[in-house]
Write a protein that holds these residues in place. Structure first.
Motif, mmCIF file in Angstrom:
data_model
loop_
_atom_site.group_PDB
_atom_site.id
_atom_site.type_symbol
_atom_site.label_atom_id
_atom_site.label_comp_id
_atom_site.label_asym_id
_atom_site.label_seq_id
_atom_site.Cartn_x
_atom_site.Cartn_y
_atom_site.Cartn_z
ATOM 1 N N GLU A 1 -21.237 14.438 -2.934
ATOM 2 C CA GLU A 1 -22.253 15.360 -1.687
ATOM 3 C C GLU A 1 -22.640 16.385 -2.361
ATOM 4 O OE1 GLU A 1 -25.129 15.009 0.202
ATOM 5 O OE2 GLU A 1 -24.930 17.174 -0.087
ATOM 6 N N SER B 1 -30.688 13.486 6.796
ATOM 7 C CA SER B 1 -29.135 12.853 7.727
ATOM 8 C C SER B 1 -29.306 14.207 8.811
ATOM 9 C CB SER B 1 -28.227 13.093 7.354
ATOM 10 O OG SER B 1 -28.442 11.750 6.603
ATOM 11 N N LEU C 1 -32.974 10.159 17.361
ATOM 12 C CA LEU C 1 -33.109 9.246 18.792
ATOM 13 C C LEU C 1 -32.192 8.081 17.525
ATOM 14 C CD1 LEU C 1 -37.022 9.426 19.021
ATOM 15 C CD2 LEU C 1 -35.105 10.090 20.262
ATOM 16 N N GLY D 1 -34.360 3.129 5.038
ATOM 17 C CA GLY D 1 -33.367 3.338 5.940
ATOM 18 C C GLY D 1 -34.014 4.605 7.681
HETATM 19 C C1 LIG Z 1 -38.840 13.911 10.292
HETATM 20 C C2 LIG Z 1 -37.736 13.080 11.145
HETATM 21 C C3 LIG Z 1 -37.359 12.329 11.888
HETATM 22 C C4 LIG Z 1 -36.651 11.242 11.786
HETATM 23 N N1 LIG Z 1 -36.381 10.768 13.244
HETATM 24 C C5 LIG Z 1 -34.918 9.200 13.139
HETATM 25 C C6 LIG Z 1 -34.792 9.006 14.521
HETATM 26 O O1 LIG Z 1 -34.637 9.706 14.858
HETATM 27 N N2 LIG Z 1 -33.596 8.198 14.565
HETATM 28 C C7 LIG Z 1 -33.494 7.979 13.156
HETATM 29 O O2 LIG Z 1 -32.328 6.621 13.601
HETATM 30 N N3 LIG Z 1 -34.047 7.818 11.738
HETATM 31 C C8 LIG Z 1 -35.030 8.878 11.810
HETATM 32 N N4 LIG Z 1 -35.473 9.672 11.176
HETATM 33 C C9 LIG Z 1 -34.864 8.725 9.408
HETATM 34 C C10 LIG Z 1 -33.069 9.404 9.097
HETATM 35 O O3 LIG Z 1 -33.250 10.793 9.209
HETATM 36 C C11 LIG Z 1 -33.003 8.868 7.285
HETATM 37 O O4 LIG Z 1 -33.395 7.631 6.815
HETATM 38 C C12 LIG Z 1 -31.493 9.433 6.841
HETATM 39 O O5 LIG Z 1 -31.130 10.157 7.083
HETATM 40 C C13 LIG Z 1 -31.369 8.717 6.174
HETATM 41 O O6 LIG Z 1 -29.729 9.300 5.478
HETATM 42 P P1 LIG Z 1 -29.719 9.198 3.796
HETATM 43 O O7 LIG Z 1 -28.664 9.465 3.727
HETATM 44 O O8 LIG Z 1 -30.307 8.486 2.788
HETATM 45 O O9 LIG Z 1 -30.283 10.648 3.338
HETATM 46 P P2 LIG Z 1 -29.510 12.292 3.263
HETATM 47 O O10 LIG Z 1 -29.546 12.068 4.350
HETATM 48 O O11 LIG Z 1 -31.192 12.669 2.294
HETATM 49 O O12 LIG Z 1 -28.384 12.194 2.091
HETATM 50 C C14 LIG Z 1 -28.794 11.545 0.995
HETATM 51 C C15 LIG Z 1 -27.632 13.295 0.118
HETATM 52 O O13 LIG Z 1 -27.558 12.782 -0.914
HETATM 53 C C16 LIG Z 1 -26.934 14.227 -1.448
HETATM 54 N N5 LIG Z 1 -27.194 14.283 -2.948
HETATM 55 C C17 LIG Z 1 -28.632 13.713 -3.630
HETATM 56 N N6 LIG Z 1 -28.560 14.394 -5.006
HETATM 57 C C18 LIG Z 1 -27.183 14.201 -4.690
HETATM 58 C C19 LIG Z 1 -26.255 14.118 -6.323
HETATM 59 N N7 LIG Z 1 -26.945 14.359 -7.703
HETATM 60 N N8 LIG Z 1 -25.085 14.403 -6.393
HETATM 61 C C20 LIG Z 1 -24.566 14.887 -5.174
HETATM 62 N N9 LIG Z 1 -24.881 14.422 -3.856
HETATM 63 C C21 LIG Z 1 -26.269 13.967 -3.861
HETATM 64 C C22 LIG Z 1 -28.196 15.364 -0.886
HETATM 65 O O14 LIG Z 1 -27.872 16.440 -0.965
HETATM 66 C C23 LIG Z 1 -28.013 14.452 0.881
HETATM 67 O O15 LIG Z 1 -27.370 15.357 1.375
HETATM 68 C C24 LIG Z 1 -35.919 10.288 10.305
HETATM 69 C C25 LIG Z 1 -37.015 11.043 9.102
HETATM 70 C C26 LIG Z 1 -37.014 12.455 9.133
HETATM 71 C C27 LIG Z 1 -37.381 12.770 7.593
#
Ligand SMILES: Cc1cc2nc3c(=O)[nH]c(=O)nc-3n(C[C@H](O)[C@H](O)[C@H](O)COP(=O)(O)OP(=O)(O)OC[C@H]3O[C@@H](n4cnc5c(N)ncnc54)[C@H](O)[C@@H]3O)c2cc1C
Length: 500
Positions: free
Chosen positions: A33, A42, A48, A356
């Motif tokens: 990360e 996240s 929710l 997702g």
């Molecule tokens: C406003 C908003 C409200 C939401 N509300 C909800 C809700 O109420 N309920 C729900 O179920 N979902 C909700 N979601 C959706 C949910 O938050 C996301 O789908 C989810 O958090 C995505 O997770 P992720 O692990 O794919 O991405 P992220 O959490 O963004 O994780 C990706 C990680 O990759 C890392 N990264 C990127 N590039 C590199 C690299 N080159 N080397 C190492 N690390 C790297 C980043 O730093 C980051 O930490 C919401 C989203 C938003 C924006």
């Protein structure tokens, strides 16, 4: 050098969820990360665990059903950080007709998975307490169930459990290049503090970089895969508590969207969210004045008391990494996840995650491993285990949270109940690890304010990858909103001195 079965880029809910599942099935796992766990999308969500009532309008029945089933399952896995919340949906004369709301809620109640959560009921808002803060034209509505989650902690608990199953999880380590050497991926990882690089090798690579998924695909990895991502920004505002009761509201807006108004951290109310296409670096997303005005005015349509700009004490913004399905408006883009596998015979696979929800992260992890089945025999063992084994600290009955507080308060009579309750909410049964053999708070080392002590900070450093005051105050404990400037400064100085 050790060769890992899989390397995962990204310590958000999806990356950590995949790491947990894979490690528990016996695969060797490496996860990097670039910042802190959950520092991406996240920790900026509405928090929710929900089926997504609104997605029914877009006929996303598969997603809603899967999410509804996950709702109670996740609650059972981590009842300290996930708990039920009732939502009040006032009917609005000129928006969706009441019969349509009732039908939607009937489907929502019955699509699957609801065993413990109470069903929908009709509310007379002229008599019910939920009607008190609302304008008098909100005469009736409906009340239904979903769950609340501490999003950043869900990520950390998955990472902890992945580590307990043997995964190597590294924060402040950024993937800067990945080369495919036929059957192996060779990753160049850069330490974000020292800028030193190292090499990590793995048989499969998973790109779970959230809104950076295309950055990884285009600039860091050798792959010709087409990257269809739609970045959609969503902002929230936080204000001092707007009303007394502990239910949330879901309000319909004239533009066809909805917003949530949710009790937050006891003293506050959270309002969100917006949906707008986003360009630029996701780490720089912030709530714009336009978005803040939009949220204030959308909530102002319903509340009697005028909400003023000055009432906003904090705001935050996140970027949804959605799969681009060609929907005309940001709010209509699918919230479902899409997995893309880049694999040719004899070559190490690359799997990228698009879209997702936090709610479906566990199922997404299962789907990822399912796609990698042809490469690893072990994946076929222990299928579904992550839905049965609780997350760290979650080993108490799903409805037994108050009992847990009672038990620990009895065992630690020298502590204030609100301190024990705060620890139980964050750490569940692991609260005892922080309290140890202390008889009073003064035996837990330095007190930074709001019951945050040196023992707790040391626990977060030792077991939860915390490295900075921000990690501790805004992601691990959410005390950032409560502490005074002076308190915050003392945590910062403590962490700086500790890191020297
Ligand atoms: C406003 C908003 C409200 C939401 N509300 C909800 C809700 O109420 N309920 C729900 O179920 N979902 C909700 N979601 C959706 C949910 O938050 C996301 O789908 C989810 O958090 C995505 O997770 P992720 O692990 O794919 O991405 P992220 O959490 O963004 O994780 C990706 C990680 O990759 C890392 N990264 C990127 N590039 C590199 C690299 N080159 N080397 C190492 N690390 C790297 C980043 O730093 C980051 O930490 C919401 C989203 C938003 C924006």
């Amino acid at each position: 050098m050790m060769i890992f079965d899989i390397a995962i880029i990204g310590g958000g809910v999806n990356g950590c969820g995949i790491a947990r599942d894979a490690a528990g099935r016996g695969l060797s796992v490496y996860l990097c990360e670039q910042h802190d766990l959950a520092s991406g999308t996240s920790s900026w969500s509405t928090k929710l665990i929900h089926g997504g009532l609104r997605y029914l309008e877009h006929y996303e029945f598969r997603l809603v059903r899967e999410a509804l089933i996950e709702r109670e399952r996740l609650w059972r896995l981590a009842p300290h950080i996930i708990w039920p919340l009732r939502f009040v949906l006032p009917a609005h004369r000129s928006l969706r007709p009441a019969w349509l709301l009732r039908l939607g809620l009937f489907i929502y109640d019955n699509l699957g998975g609801r065993k413990l959560l109470p069903a929908t009921r009709t509310l007379n808002l002229l008599k019910d307490e939920a009607g008190v803060p609302l304008k008098s034209d909100a005469r009736y509505g409906f009340e239904y169930s979903d769950c609340w989650v501490d999003d950043a902690r869900l990520v950390v608990l998955n990472a902890m459990d992945a580590r307990a199953h043997g995964a190597v999880i590294e924060t402040r380590q950024k993937l800067i290049r990945a080369e495919r050497n036929q059957t192996l991926w060779r990753l160049t990882i850069e330490n974000q503090s020292t800028k030193e690089t190292k090499t990590v090798e793995a048989r499969a690579l998973i790109n779970a970089a959230g809104p950076w998924v295309t950055d990884v695909l285009k600039h860091k990895v050798q792959s010709n895969m087409e990257a269809r991502i739609r970045l959609v920004q969503g902002s929230h505002i936080v204000m001092r508590r707007l009303y007394e009761h502990n239910r949330a509201y879901i309000f319909q807006n004239a533009d066809g969207r909805i917003i949530f108004v949710i009790p937050y951290q006891k003293q506050f109310t959270l309002i969100g969210t917006t949906d707008r296409d986003f360009k630029g670096d996701p780490s720089e997303a912030h709530a714009t004045e336009d978005e803040i005005t939009y949220l204030i005015s959308a909530a102002g349509e319903y509340f009697k008391e005028k909400i003023k700009r000055d009432d906003v004490v904090w705001s935050y913004s996140g970027v949804r990494p959605l799969y681009d399905d060609g929907a005309p408006r940001a709010q209509e883009a699918t919230r479902d996840y899409v997995l893309k596998l880049d694999a040719q015979d004899g070559y190490a696979p690359l799997l990228s995650v698009f879209g997702g929800k936090i709610t479906t992260y566990r199922r997404l992890a299962e789907a990822v491993l399912d796609r990698l089945k042809p490469y690893f025999e072990k994946i076929s063992t222990r299928v579904g285990w992550t839905g049965k084994e609780v997350l760290p600290g979650g080993n108490f009955p799903v409805t037994g949270f108050d009992m847990l507080i009672d038990q620990i308060t009895n065992d630690y009579p020298g502590f204030e109940r609100m301190h024990i309750e705060r620890l139980c909410r964050l750490y569940g049964t692991n609260a005892r690890k922080i309290l140890g053999s202390a008889a009073t708070i003064s035996e837990l080392g330095r007190h930074f304010g709001m019951t945050l002590t040196e023992h707790e900070v040391e626990y977060l450093i030792k077991f939860e990858w915390a490295l900075t005051a921000e990690d501790i105050l805004w992601r691990r404990t959410k005390l950032g909103l409560h502490l005074t400037e002076e308190n915050t400064k003392s945590v910062k100085i403590f962490m700086q001195n500790r890191n020297i």
